[in-house]
Enzyme design. Structure first.
Site, short mmCIF file in Angstrom:
data_model
loop_
_atom_site.label_atom_id
_atom_site.label_comp_id
_atom_site.label_asym_id
_atom_site.label_seq_id
_atom_site.Cartn_x
_atom_site.Cartn_y
_atom_site.Cartn_z
N HIS A 66 4.45 2.35 6.16
CA HIS A 66 3.25 1.63 6.60
C HIS A 66 3.61 0.19 6.86
CE1 HIS A 66 3.45 0.83 2.31
NE2 HIS A 66 3.23 2.10 2.04
N HIS A 70 4.81 -3.45 -0.36
CA HIS A 70 4.50 -3.16 -1.76
C HIS A 70 5.30 -4.10 -2.66
CE1 HIS A 70 2.33 0.57 -1.31
NE2 HIS A 70 3.34 1.31 -0.95
N HIS A 104 9.76 5.34 2.20
CA HIS A 104 10.03 5.26 0.76
C HIS A 104 9.41 6.43 0.01
CE1 HIS A 104 6.25 3.03 1.43
NE2 HIS A 104 5.89 3.40 0.23
N CYS A 118 1.83 -1.30 -8.92
CA CYS A 118 2.05 -1.50 -7.48
C CYS A 118 0.95 -2.41 -6.94
CB CYS A 118 2.04 -0.16 -6.76
SG CYS A 118 2.26 -0.32 -4.97
#
Lengths: 150, 150
Positions: A66, A70, A104, A118
């Site tokens: 995306h 993160h 990932h 996260c």
């Protein structure tokens, strides 16, 4: 809506007053994982959301990518994270930065759960499950390709 | 500048390749505290910064307030946090939300250090050390007033 400062107490990787939720993604490429949304939209001043994800031994998160990044802090157990063409061992309190568009996936070790905080932007794009063609374009490591769960 | 995904390994609450820094504020109202800036401006996609703060037994952070909120996850030891008129005991892995304008201060217990991850917006206002008049306007608890270090 709650704009007041507060403390959320933790016991055994569960947080008082916060619902334990199933992990949900568009794909079905995940296993044995749950989440707690610790700080998010109920505090309107926050531009970032703080979530806890935990996967049981042998569990894994969705393979995805995306545009939003993160920021991750491992707080429990051991496992590894696939970052495009790399496999990285991780354990408490390692920090992971996942840059935009990186494919990932997090995996817990067989013997231990893997739990991590996260941080994401409140306003962000939806994760994409990469096609086989996209995986092939980015990843040429046989070792990574063998680790991917989908 | 680094826009690549990466893992930062931790050992004994220190992070590989990340400089341990002194805590710095405009005031001098802090004691026995250091910081690691784990994820910040070297990753341009990040709107949030991830920092680790640790105070030694008996140490404390600045008494301060500001418009930006804090998202905090305790990862080491025990202590308490003053949030306006409240004293809250905290220990690993409690979560603290500090809302805009809340007068706050972290204290480690006498016997243990206190270490926590603190998430803030990349672009934010500077902390303000409250005057005695501001403290008096917000805080009427004698217990809190006795705990404040300044």
């Amino acid at each position: 809506m709650n704009s007041k400062s507060l403390v959320i107490k933790e016991t055994d990787y569960a947080w008082s007053g916060v619902e334990r939720k199933d992990y949900k993604t568009d794909g079905q490429n995940f296993k044995d994982i749950h989440r707690y949304t610790l700080l998010a939209d109920e505090h309107p001043a926050l531009n970032a959301q703080t979530r806890y994800f935990e996967m049981q031994p042998g569990g894994y998160s969705s393979l995805e990518y995306h545009r939003h990044p993160h920021s991750v802090i491992v707080i429990r157990g051991r496992g590894h994270v696939l970052l495009n063409n790399e496999i990285n061992e991780i354990s408490a309190f390692d920090v992971v930065y996942i840059s935009p568009e990186t494919i990932h996936q997090f995996h817990a070790d067989e013997g231990e759960p893997l739990g991590f905080i996260c941080i994401v932007d409140r306003y962000r794009d939806r994760p994409v499950v990469p096609s086989d063609a996209e995986i092939k374009r980015v990843i040429d490591s046989e070792e990574v390709l063998n680790k991917i769960k989908k």
